[in-house]
Structure formats: structure tokens, C-alpha cells
Scaffold this motif. Structure first.
Motif, short mmCIF file in Angstrom:
data_model
loop_
_atom_site.label_atom_id
_atom_site.label_comp_id
_atom_site.label_asym_id
_atom_site.label_seq_id
_atom_site.Cartn_x
_atom_site.Cartn_y
_atom_site.Cartn_z
N VAL A 37 0.84 -1.20 0.00
CA VAL A 37 0.00 0.00 0.00
C VAL A 37 0.87 1.25 0.00
O VAL A 37 0.61 2.22 -0.72
CB VAL A 37 -0.97 -0.01 1.20
CG1 VAL A 37 -1.66 1.33 1.38
CG2 VAL A 37 -1.99 -1.12 1.03
N THR A 38 1.92 1.26 0.80
CA THR A 38 2.83 2.41 0.84
C THR A 38 3.47 2.64 -0.53
O THR A 38 3.56 3.78 -1.00
CB THR A 38 3.93 2.19 1.90
OG1 THR A 38 3.31 1.95 3.16
CG2 THR A 38 4.86 3.39 1.99
N PHE A 39 3.91 1.57 -1.19
CA PHE A 39 4.50 1.69 -2.52
C PHE A 39 3.47 2.25 -3.51
O PHE A 39 3.79 3.14 -4.30
CB PHE A 39 5.02 0.33 -3.01
CG PHE A 39 5.50 0.37 -4.43
CD1 PHE A 39 6.72 0.95 -4.75
CD2 PHE A 39 4.72 -0.14 -5.45
CE1 PHE A 39 7.16 1.01 -6.06
CE2 PHE A 39 5.15 -0.09 -6.76
CZ PHE A 39 6.37 0.49 -7.07
N LYS A 40 2.23 1.76 -3.45
CA LYS A 40 1.19 2.25 -4.37
C LYS A 40 0.90 3.73 -4.16
O LYS A 40 0.71 4.49 -5.11
CB LYS A 40 -0.09 1.43 -4.22
CG LYS A 40 0.01 0.05 -4.81
CD LYS A 40 -1.31 -0.70 -4.69
CE LYS A 40 -1.23 -2.07 -5.35
NZ LYS A 40 -2.50 -2.78 -5.27
N VAL A 41 0.86 4.16 -2.91
CA VAL A 41 0.62 5.57 -2.62
C VAL A 41 1.76 6.43 -3.13
O VAL A 41 1.54 7.47 -3.77
CB VAL A 41 0.40 5.78 -1.10
CG1 VAL A 41 0.42 7.26 -0.74
CG2 VAL A 41 -0.91 5.14 -0.66
N LEU A 42 2.99 6.01 -2.87
CA LEU A 42 4.14 6.76 -3.36
C LEU A 42 4.18 6.80 -4.88
O LEU A 42 4.52 7.82 -5.49
CB LEU A 42 5.44 6.18 -2.79
CG LEU A 42 5.63 6.36 -1.28
CD1 LEU A 42 6.88 5.63 -0.81
CD2 LEU A 42 5.71 7.84 -0.93
N TRP A 43 3.85 5.68 -5.52
CA TRP A 43 3.82 5.63 -6.98
C TRP A 43 2.75 6.57 -7.53
O TRP A 43 2.96 7.24 -8.56
CB TRP A 43 3.59 4.20 -7.46
CG TRP A 43 3.64 4.08 -8.95
CD1 TRP A 43 2.62 3.79 -9.79
CD2 TRP A 43 4.78 4.27 -9.78
NE1 TRP A 43 3.05 3.78 -11.08
CE2 TRP A 43 4.38 4.09 -11.12
CE3 TRP A 43 6.11 4.59 -9.52
CZ2 TRP A 43 5.25 4.20 -12.18
CZ3 TRP A 43 6.98 4.70 -10.61
CH2 TRP A 43 6.54 4.50 -11.91
N ALA A 44 1.61 6.67 -6.86
CA ALA A 44 0.56 7.60 -7.28
C ALA A 44 1.06 9.04 -7.21
O ALA A 44 0.76 9.86 -8.10
CB ALA A 44 -0.69 7.42 -6.42
N PHE A 45 1.82 9.38 -6.17
CA PHE A 45 2.40 10.72 -6.06
C PHE A 45 3.39 10.98 -7.19
O PHE A 45 3.44 12.07 -7.76
CB PHE A 45 3.09 10.92 -4.70
CG PHE A 45 2.15 11.31 -3.61
CD1 PHE A 45 1.52 12.54 -3.60
CD2 PHE A 45 1.88 10.42 -2.57
CE1 PHE A 45 0.66 12.90 -2.59
CE2 PHE A 45 1.01 10.77 -1.56
CZ PHE A 45 0.40 12.01 -1.56
#
Length: 187
Positions: free
Chosen positions: A10-18
């Protein structure tokens, strides 16, 4: 163990979205030109509809304005005509000055058409759409903006206001789209 892996995913997905959002902000897509295209805006007499009309006018679109209030619709059309006159004067000045560096948009027949239409009444939408078809032609862009806002809680509204709100905010979108899609795709 599963929860730790899920946390990192989830953290990776959020950072990738940013990262993607930042990339889209830096590298903007090319805007579509509406110069010379017919744009129909419902609810154009005030509020967002008026702002849409003024912005499309600045971008040199031929405008078809629908509103239930004839006077406010004509006021919007007057503002649009003023923008069109300013654009034509700026084009003439640029041509006279001989600025080869500036990009001058092609001269379009800048016009604005106003129609009084209650989009909450199906037959009114059908008749107005037919008039637009005959007088203006094919619509390229539809901004289906007309709406009713009561400002009251749902349980405090009289039945007539609830029906009117549903007709304009829901049913009218189908009626306008059906008639405009006929413009685009043909009968």
C-alpha cells in the motif's frame, strides 16, 4: 507477516501515485482546440454555465447557449460578443503590426446563439434541439451544466421541488444527450 507485506504494498502504491501525479503536473497533455467548433452549454445564464461560456468564447468556439431565463442568457451572450469583438480587434492589430512571431489562430465565424429552454421538460428539449439542428448544425462539444439546487434538506422540500430537481438534475441529462448524440452520429 501478511500485514507487513500489505503495508509495504500500500505504501508503494501511494508513493507511486504521487510520482505519477507529479509527472502529469510537469508534463501537461496538449489541450484540444475548440476554435471554430460548436459548443452547446446548458444553464448558461449564470454561475458555472456563464463561466464555461466565457472561457469557450476566449478559445474561439461558436457557442449555443441554453437557459430557462431568457434575460440572463442574453446577458451571457452579450459578454461573449464582447469577448469576440476583443479577439477580432487583437487579431487585426497583430496582423497590422506584422508580428510573424505570434501565433494567430485561424479566423472563425465567431457567433453565439441563445435559446430559452427548460431542460426539465422533455418536449421543450426535443423542440429546442431540433431548432439548433436546423439553425446551427452539428454540435461538437456539450457542456450539460443546467441544474436545480434547493438549499434545503430533502425531507424539508415540497414534492414539487423534489420532482423538479430530479427532472433537471437527472432526467434532463438523458434527454439532452440523446438529442445531441443524434447531431453527432446522425439519425
Amino acid at each position: 507477516m501478511n500485514i507487513v507485506v500489505e503495508f509495504f504494498v500500500v505504501t508503494f502504491k501511494v508513493l507511486w501515485a504521487f510520482v505519477l501525479a507529479a509527472a502529469r503536473w510537469l508534463v501537461r497533455p496538449k489541450e484540444k482546440s475548440v476554435a471554430g467548433q460548436v459548443c452547446l452549454i446548458t444553464g448558461a445564464g449564470s454561475g458555472l454555465g456563464r463561466l464555461f461560456a466565457l472561457e469557450f468564447a476566449r478559445r474561439r468556439a461558436l457557442l449555443v447557449l441554453w437557459d430557462i431565463n431568457t434575460q440572463s442568457n442574453e446577458e451571457t451572450a452579450g459578454m461573449v460578443r464582447h469577448i469576440y469583438r476583443d479577439l477580432e480587434a487583437a487579431d487585426a492589430a497583430a496582423l497590422q503590426a506584422g508580428n510573424g512571431e505570434e501565433e494567430i489562430l485561424p479566423h472563425c465565424n465567431l457567433q453565439v446563439f441563445t435559446y430559452t429552454c427548460d431542460v426539465g421538460k422533455r418536449e421543450n428539449v426535443y423542440l429546442t434541439a431540433e431548432r439548433v439542428r436546423k439553425e446551427v448544425g452539428e454540435v461538437s462539444v456539450l457542456v450539460n451544466n443546467a441544474g436545480v439546487v434547493s438549499g434545503h434538506h430533502l425531507l424539508e422540500c415540497p414534492d414539487e421541488l423534489i420532482e423538479r430537481t430530479m427532472m433537471v438534475n437527472c432526467h434532463a441529462h438523458f434527454w439532452v444527450n440523446i438529442n445531441i448524440l443524434v447531431f453527432i452520429t446522425g439519425p
